[in-house]
Design a protein around this motif. Structure first.
Motif, PDB file in Angstrom:
ATOM      1  N   LEU A  24       0.824  -1.201   0.000  1.00 17.55           N
ATOM      2  CA  LEU A  24       0.000   0.000   0.000  1.00 17.55           C
ATOM      3  C   LEU A  24       0.861   1.256   0.000  1.00 17.55           C
ATOM      4  O   LEU A  24       1.895   1.326   0.668  1.00 17.55           O
ATOM      5  N   ARG A  25       0.410   2.252  -0.738  1.00 21.25           N
ATOM      6  CA  ARG A  25       1.019   3.572  -0.653  1.00 21.25           C
ATOM      7  C   ARG A  25       0.608   4.215   0.668  1.00 21.25           C
ATOM      8  O   ARG A  25      -0.370   3.787   1.292  1.00 21.25           O
ATOM      9  N   PRO A  26       1.325   5.253   1.119  1.00 22.14           N
ATOM     10  CA  PRO A  26       1.008   5.861   2.418  1.00 22.14           C
ATOM     11  C   PRO A  26      -0.447   6.296   2.547  1.00 22.14           C
ATOM     12  O   PRO A  26      -1.081   6.059   3.580  1.00 22.14           O
ATOM     13  N   ALA A  27      -1.005   6.929   1.509  1.00 18.27           N
ATOM     14  CA  ALA A  27      -2.400   7.371   1.589  1.00 18.27           C
ATOM     15  C   ALA A  27      -3.344   6.178   1.686  1.00 18.27           C
ATOM     16  O   ALA A  27      -4.356   6.227   2.406  1.00 18.27           O
ATOM     17  N   GLU A  28      -3.018   5.108   0.980  1.00 17.63           N
ATOM     18  CA  GLU A  28      -3.845   3.910   1.043  1.00 17.63           C
ATOM     19  C   GLU A  28      -3.759   3.255   2.413  1.00 17.63           C
ATOM     20  O   GLU A  28      -4.756   2.766   2.948  1.00 17.63           O
ATOM     21  N   LEU A 200     -19.862   1.257   3.399  1.00 19.47           N
ATOM     22  CA  LEU A 200     -20.887   1.963   4.165  1.00 19.47           C
ATOM     23  C   LEU A 200     -20.300   2.976   5.141  1.00 19.47           C
ATOM     24  O   LEU A 200     -20.863   4.060   5.340  1.00 19.47           O
ATOM     25  N   VAL A 201     -19.185   2.649   5.775  1.00 17.17           N
ATOM     26  CA  VAL A 201     -18.654   3.529   6.822  1.00 17.17           C
ATOM     27  C   VAL A 201     -17.701   4.582   6.288  1.00 17.17           C
ATOM     28  O   VAL A 201     -17.465   5.594   6.961  1.00 17.17           O
ATOM     29  N   HIS A 202     -17.144   4.367   5.098  1.00 17.62           N
ATOM     30  CA  HIS A 202     -16.114   5.272   4.578  1.00 17.62           C
ATOM     31  C   HIS A 202     -16.746   6.260   3.609  1.00 17.62           C
ATOM     32  O   HIS A 202     -17.377   5.848   2.640  1.00 17.62           O
ATOM     33  N   PRO A 203     -16.589   7.559   3.825  1.00 13.47           N
ATOM     34  CA  PRO A 203     -17.325   8.540   3.030  1.00 13.47           C
ATOM     35  C   PRO A 203     -16.687   8.892   1.689  1.00 13.47           C
ATOM     36  O   PRO A 203     -17.068   9.879   1.060  1.00 13.47           O
ATOM     37  N   ARG A 204     -15.730   8.112   1.235  1.00 15.89           N
ATOM     38  CA  ARG A 204     -15.073   8.358  -0.051  1.00 15.89           C
ATOM     39  C   ARG A 204     -14.921   7.039  -0.796  1.00 15.89           C
ATOM     40  O   ARG A 204     -15.196   5.976  -0.250  1.00 15.89           O
ATOM     41  N   HIS A 205     -14.450   7.141  -2.052  1.00 13.00           N
ATOM     42  CA  HIS A 205     -14.164   5.921  -2.791  1.00 13.00           C
ATOM     43  C   HIS A 205     -13.027   5.171  -2.108  1.00 13.00           C
ATOM     44  O   HIS A 205     -12.215   5.768  -1.389  1.00 13.00           O
ATOM     45  N   ILE A 206     -12.964   3.858  -2.335  1.00 11.30           N
ATOM     46  CA  ILE A 206     -11.924   3.031  -1.722  1.00 11.30           C
ATOM     47  C   ILE A 206     -11.054   2.455  -2.834  1.00 11.30           C
ATOM     48  O   ILE A 206     -11.555   1.735  -3.703  1.00 11.30           O
ATOM     49  N   PRO A 207      -9.749   2.746  -2.835  1.00 13.46           N
ATOM     50  CA  PRO A 207      -8.877   2.251  -3.900  1.00 13.46           C
ATOM     51  C   PRO A 207      -8.768   0.733  -3.924  1.00 13.46           C
ATOM     52  O   PRO A 207      -8.979   0.056  -2.909  1.00 13.46           O
ATOM     53  N   HIS A 208      -8.421   0.214  -5.089  1.00 12.72           N
ATOM     54  CA  HIS A 208      -8.290  -1.227  -5.292  1.00 12.72           C
ATOM     55  C   HIS A 208      -7.426  -1.872  -4.226  1.00 12.72           C
ATOM     56  O   HIS A 208      -7.801  -2.918  -3.639  1.00 12.72           O
ATOM     57  N   VAL A 211      -9.264  -2.186  -0.938  1.00 12.71           N
ATOM     58  CA  VAL A 211     -10.296  -3.211  -1.024  1.00 12.71           C
ATOM     59  C   VAL A 211      -9.661  -4.591  -0.925  1.00 12.71           C
ATOM     60  O   VAL A 211     -10.154  -5.487  -0.207  1.00 12.71           O
ATOM     61  N   ALA A 212      -8.553  -4.803  -1.637  1.00 12.49           N
ATOM     62  CA  ALA A 212      -7.869  -6.090  -1.612  1.00 12.49           C
ATOM     63  C   ALA A 212      -7.374  -6.422  -0.217  1.00 12.49           C
ATOM     64  O   ALA A 212      -7.481  -7.569   0.239  1.00 12.49           O
ATOM     65  N   ALA A 213      -6.834  -5.421   0.488  1.00  9.09           N
ATOM     66  CA  ALA A 213      -6.338  -5.663   1.848  1.00  9.09           C
ATOM     67  C   ALA A 213      -7.486  -5.986   2.798  1.00  9.09           C
ATOM     68  O   ALA A 213      -7.375  -6.881   3.657  1.00  9.09           O
ATOM     69  N   LEU A 214      -8.605  -5.287   2.676  1.00  8.04           N
ATOM     70  CA  LEU A 214      -9.766  -5.556   3.513  1.00  8.04           C
ATOM     71  C   LEU A 214     -10.294  -6.983   3.261  1.00  8.04           C
ATOM     72  O   LEU A 214     -10.643  -7.709   4.172  1.00  8.04           O
ATOM     73  N   SER A 215     -10.345  -7.351   1.985  1.00 10.09           N
ATOM     74  CA  SER A 215     -10.824  -8.677   1.618  1.00 10.09           C
ATOM     75  C   SER A 215      -9.904  -9.770   2.126  1.00 10.09           C
ATOM     76  O   SER A 215     -10.355 -10.798   2.645  1.00 10.09           O
ATOM     77  N   ALA A 216      -8.613  -9.537   2.032  1.00  8.61           N
ATOM     78  CA  ALA A 216      -7.647 -10.545   2.465  1.00  8.61           C
ATOM     79  C   ALA A 216      -7.645 -10.733   3.979  1.00  8.61           C
ATOM     80  O   ALA A 216      -7.162 -11.754   4.472  1.00  8.61           O
ATOM     81  N   ASP A 217      -8.215  -9.786   4.715  1.00  8.96           N
ATOM     82  CA  ASP A 217      -8.227  -9.845   6.173  1.00  8.96           C
ATOM     83  C   ASP A 217      -9.333 -10.752   6.699  1.00  8.96           C
ATOM     84  O   ASP A 217      -9.452 -10.940   7.900  1.00  8.96           O
ATOM     85  N   CYS A 218     -10.164 -11.323   5.818  1.00  8.69           N
ATOM     86  CA  CYS A 218     -11.260 -12.190   6.242  1.00  8.69           C
ATOM     87  C   CYS A 218     -10.808 -13.655   6.268  1.00  8.69           C
ATOM     88  O   CYS A 218     -10.038 -14.083   5.425  1.00  8.69           O
TER      89      CYS A 218
END
Length: 218
Positions: A24-28, A200-208, A211-218
């Protein structure tokens, strides 16, 4: 799964190998940290209770929904729909730029810039509807699915793209292609839920990459 069939002849054996999430980049990383903290804070709340006010009021103020409750339910449905598309893309090893539930003139949300889908693009096209049904564990039985598929139209272009994309593997057999798509996506329900709640909780778009990191955490 109610009445789901096995993959049709001609479908590839096994499951596509999802790519390892990129660094991930710092902003991500900051976005991932903020989303993770918010998801942990609301872990005991249901989906309708965690809708960010920005997404809720955009829908309510549009005049398309008569009550805040209607707008809230529509936001949750959209989040699961778009999360389905995003997780399907990740499952197939496809790329996209970001996912969002920001409503527009013609869409309620979008996974932006999907590419690299190969001849399994139809799985991504079906994934929005499948994810909405996975939310409540209401996948259709064989008879109901055969009745519903011919009536599926529009859906932001998903229906048209699905029918075009199934031809190389399934010809005109929409039922077999749909069941194949379900067989890939049903095991990913927890990932879809995680990404939906993040949207739902994040008020902006979510970069790829996030999303991949969130998915991999399951």
């Amino acid at each position: 799964m109610n009445g789901a069939a096995s993959a049709a002849p001609g479908a590839p054996p096994g499951r596509p190998a999802a790519p390892v999430p990129a660094a991930l980049r710092p902003a991500e990383q900051r976005a991932l940290t903020a989303i993770g903290a918010e998801l942990r804070r609301v872990i005991r709340y249901d989906d309708e209770s965690v809708v960010h006010e920005r997404w809720l009021m955009q829908r309510y103020d549009s005049g398309r929904y008569p009550t805040l409750g209607d707008a809230r339910r529509a936001t949750v449905a959209t989040a699961w729909h778009e999360a389905g598309h995003a997780v399907a893309a990740l499952t197939l090893g496809a790329r996209f730029s970001s996912a969002s539930i920001r409503p527009g003139r013609d869409t309620e949300g979008r996974v932006h810039g999907i590419r690299g889908t190969g001849d399994l693009a139809f799985v991504i096209d079906a994934a929005g509807q499948i994810a909405e049904r996975l939310r409540a564990w209401t996948l259709l039985g064989d008879d109901r699915l055969r009745e519903w598929l011919p009536a599926w139209r529009g859906d932001g272009g998903d229906a048209r793209r699905f029918r075009a994309a199934i031809r190389p593997r399934f010809g005109s057999d929409e039922f077999a292609a749909w069941r194949y798509s379900e067989s890939l996506l049903a095991p990913e329900r927890l990932k879809i839920r995680q990404v939906a709640r993040a949207l739902l909780v994040h008020p902006r778009h979510i970069p790829h990459a996030v999303v991949a990191a969130l998915s991999a955490d399951c």
